[in-house]
Design a protein around this motif. Structure first.
Motif, PDB file in Angstrom:
ATOM      1  N   GLN A 228       0.834  -1.205   0.000  1.00 10.68           N
ATOM      2  CA  GLN A 228       0.000   0.000   0.000  1.00 10.68           C
ATOM      3  C   GLN A 228       0.868   1.254   0.000  1.00 10.68           C
ATOM      4  N   GLN A 229       1.964   1.225   0.738  1.00  9.26           N
ATOM      5  CA  GLN A 229       2.884   2.374   0.750  1.00  9.26           C
ATOM      6  C   GLN A 229       3.543   2.561  -0.620  1.00  9.26           C
ATOM      7  N   SER A 230       3.894   1.464  -1.254  1.00  7.86           N
ATOM      8  CA  SER A 230       4.496   1.546  -2.592  1.00  7.86           C
ATOM      9  C   SER A 230       3.508   2.133  -3.593  1.00  7.86           C
ATOM     10  N   ILE A 231       2.257   1.728  -3.490  1.00  8.66           N
ATOM     11  CA  ILE A 231       1.222   2.257  -4.392  1.00  8.66           C
ATOM     12  C   ILE A 231       1.027   3.745  -4.136  1.00  8.66           C
ATOM     13  N   LYS A 232       1.027   4.128  -2.861  1.00  8.82           N
ATOM     14  CA  LYS A 232       0.882   5.550  -2.513  1.00  8.82           C
ATOM     15  C   LYS A 232       2.073   6.351  -3.059  1.00  8.82           C
ATOM     16  N   ARG A 233       3.278   5.795  -2.947  1.00  7.17           N
ATOM     17  CA  ARG A 233       4.476   6.476  -3.459  1.00  7.17           C
ATOM     18  C   ARG A 233       4.409   6.609  -4.983  1.00  7.17           C
ATOM     19  N   MET A 234       3.919   5.567  -5.643  1.00  8.79           N
ATOM     20  CA  MET A 234       3.798   5.634  -7.098  1.00  8.79           C
ATOM     21  C   MET A 234       2.781   6.695  -7.496  1.00  8.79           C
ATOM     22  N   GLU A 235       1.693   6.780  -6.760  1.00  6.47           N
ATOM     23  CA  GLU A 235       0.687   7.806  -7.034  1.00  6.47           C
ATOM     24  C   GLU A 235       1.288   9.206  -6.870  1.00  6.47           C
ATOM     25  N   GLU A 236       2.112   9.393  -5.857  1.00  9.01           N
ATOM     26  CA  GLU A 236       2.781  10.685  -5.648  1.00  9.01           C
ATOM     27  C   GLU A 236       3.722  11.008  -6.805  1.00  9.01           C
ATOM     28  N   LEU A 237       4.441   9.994  -7.276  1.00  7.76           N
ATOM     29  CA  LEU A 237       5.350  10.196  -8.414  1.00  7.76           C
ATOM     30  C   LEU A 237       4.573  10.626  -9.662  1.00  7.76           C
ATOM     31  N   ILE A 238       3.422  10.008  -9.877  1.00  3.69           N
ATOM     32  CA  ILE A 238       2.600  10.349 -11.040  1.00  3.69           C
ATOM     33  C   ILE A 238       2.096  11.787 -10.916  1.00  3.69           C
ATOM     34  N   GLU A 239       1.636  12.149  -9.724  1.00  2.00           N
ATOM     35  CA  GLU A 239       1.113  13.505  -9.515  1.00  2.00           C
ATOM     36  C   GLU A 239       2.191  14.567  -9.658  1.00  2.00           C
ATOM     37  N   LYS A 240       3.414  14.231  -9.301  1.00  2.00           N
ATOM     38  CA  LYS A 240       4.522  15.191  -9.395  1.00  2.00           C
ATOM     39  C   LYS A 240       5.168  15.226 -10.782  1.00  2.00           C
ATOM     40  N   TYR A 241       4.745  14.330 -11.657  1.00  2.00           N
ATOM     41  CA  TYR A 241       5.342  14.284 -12.992  1.00  2.00           C
ATOM     42  C   TYR A 241       5.047  15.591 -13.725  1.00  2.00           C
ATOM     43  N   PRO A 242       6.065  16.240 -14.285  1.00  2.00           N
ATOM     44  CA  PRO A 242       5.892  17.553 -14.928  1.00  2.00           C
ATOM     45  C   PRO A 242       5.306  17.473 -16.335  1.00  2.00           C
ATOM     46  N   LEU A 243       4.034  17.119 -16.426  1.00  2.00           N
ATOM     47  CA  LEU A 243       3.393  17.003 -17.740  1.00  2.00           C
ATOM     48  C   LEU A 243       3.391  18.320 -18.502  1.00  2.00           C
ATOM     49  N   MET A 244       3.225  19.412 -17.808  1.00  2.00           N
ATOM     50  CA  MET A 244       3.127  20.714 -18.470  1.00  2.00           C
ATOM     51  C   MET A 244       4.467  21.444 -18.543  1.00  2.00           C
ATOM     52  N   GLU A 245       5.541  20.769 -18.205  1.00  2.00           N
ATOM     53  CA  GLU A 245       6.879  21.365 -18.264  1.00  2.00           C
ATOM     54  C   GLU A 245       7.790  20.464 -19.095  1.00  2.00           C
ATOM     55  N   PRO A 246       7.663  20.514 -20.413  1.00  2.34           N
ATOM     56  CA  PRO A 246       8.411  19.584 -21.267  1.00  2.34           C
ATOM     57  C   PRO A 246       9.925  19.768 -21.233  1.00  2.34           C
ATOM     58  N   GLU A 247      10.394  20.918 -20.770  1.00  3.91           N
ATOM     59  CA  GLU A 247      11.836  21.147 -20.753  1.00  3.91           C
ATOM     60  C   GLU A 247      12.465  20.819 -19.404  1.00  3.91           C
ATOM     61  N   ASP A 248      11.676  20.257 -18.493  1.00  4.35           N
ATOM     62  CA  ASP A 248      12.187  19.852 -17.190  1.00  4.35           C
ATOM     63  C   ASP A 248      13.205  18.742 -17.397  1.00  4.35           C
ATOM     64  N   GLU A 249      14.395  18.920 -16.849  1.00  4.97           N
ATOM     65  CA  GLU A 249      15.480  17.967 -17.078  1.00  4.97           C
ATOM     66  C   GLU A 249      15.335  16.685 -16.259  1.00  4.97           C
TER      67      GLU A 249
ATOM     68  N   VAL B 185      12.724  14.775 -16.164  1.00  2.00           N
ATOM     69  CA  VAL B 185      11.664  13.936 -16.738  1.00  2.00           C
ATOM     70  C   VAL B 185      12.107  12.481 -16.874  1.00  2.00           C
ATOM     71  N   GLN B 186      13.263  12.243 -17.454  1.00  2.00           N
ATOM     72  CA  GLN B 186      13.715  10.861 -17.665  1.00  2.00           C
ATOM     73  C   GLN B 186      13.938  10.153 -16.342  1.00  2.00           C
ATOM     74  N   GLU B 187      14.489  10.844 -15.362  1.00  4.78           N
ATOM     75  CA  GLU B 187      14.700  10.240 -14.047  1.00  4.78           C
ATOM     76  C   GLU B 187      13.371   9.836 -13.421  1.00  4.78           C
ATOM     77  N   ARG B 188      12.371  10.680 -13.581  1.00  9.77           N
ATOM     78  CA  ARG B 188      11.056  10.391 -12.992  1.00  9.77           C
ATOM     79  C   ARG B 188      10.384   9.217 -13.695  1.00  9.77           C
ATOM     80  N   VAL B 189      10.519   9.131 -14.999  1.00 12.68           N
ATOM     81  CA  VAL B 189       9.950   7.992 -15.725  1.00 12.68           C
ATOM     82  C   VAL B 189      10.648   6.706 -15.280  1.00 12.68           C
ATOM     83  N   ASP B 190      11.954   6.755 -15.150  1.00 12.51           N
ATOM     84  CA  ASP B 190      12.693   5.573 -14.693  1.00 12.51           C
ATOM     85  C   ASP B 190      12.257   5.166 -13.289  1.00 12.51           C
ATOM     86  N   GLU B 191      12.052   6.139 -12.422  1.00  6.60           N
ATOM     87  CA  GLU B 191      11.602   5.866 -11.061  1.00  6.60           C
ATOM     88  C   GLU B 191      10.199   5.243 -11.061  1.00  6.60           C
TER      89      GLU B 191
END
Length: 148
Positions: A90-111, A113-119
């Protein structure tokens, strides 16, 4: 300066001007063609960059959407029966949800991005393993499919 010297110098300058343009013809054509090619290259490059950016953006959005869907299903199952998932899972699922919410969808030049996708990919594999299911995102290549 006398008038004859002035005329002779003027004639000499006009003769040099005629030959200068002939001698510099190759250089002039080279510069004009280079400038035209550069302008056309900028136009084509921008069009290709737009196409690649749209394609890449769609692929990333599709993958993030897949993860979001998985998290939503898992959270629904947790709400129905909290004992169906371990606290650690459940904690892992919650952490994954946080990662998705923090993903910079509207900031394409955020450096980051690749680290977050890998995570996200790593967290997904951890959860999938904890659930004991064979669930995969089909959009990105598997290690055996990658060619060098």
């Amino acid at each position: 300066m006398s008038r004859s010297q002035s005329q002779s110098q003027s004639l000499s300058n006009s003769t040099e001007d005629i030959f200068d343009s002939s001698l510099n013809l190759e250089e002039t054509h080279f510069k004009e063609c280079f400038d035209d090619g550069y302008k056309q290259g900028l136009i084509v490059g921008k069009e290709e960059a737009l196409d690649v950016g749209l394609k890449q953006g769609f692929e990333v959005g599709q993958e993030i959407g897949f993860y979001r869907g998985c998290v939503d299903v898992w959270n629904s199952a947790i709400r129905i029966d909290p004992s169906s998932f371990s606290k650690r899972l459940q904690q892992s699922i919650k952490r994954m949800e946080e990662l998705i919410e923090k993903y910079p969808l509207m900031e394409p030049e955020d450096e980051s991005v690749q680290e977050r996708v890998d995570e996200l990919r790593l967290k997904f594999r951890v959860i999938r393993s904890g659930l004991g299911v064979k669930l995969e995102y089909e959009g990105y290549p598997k290690p055996k499919d990658v060619e060098f």
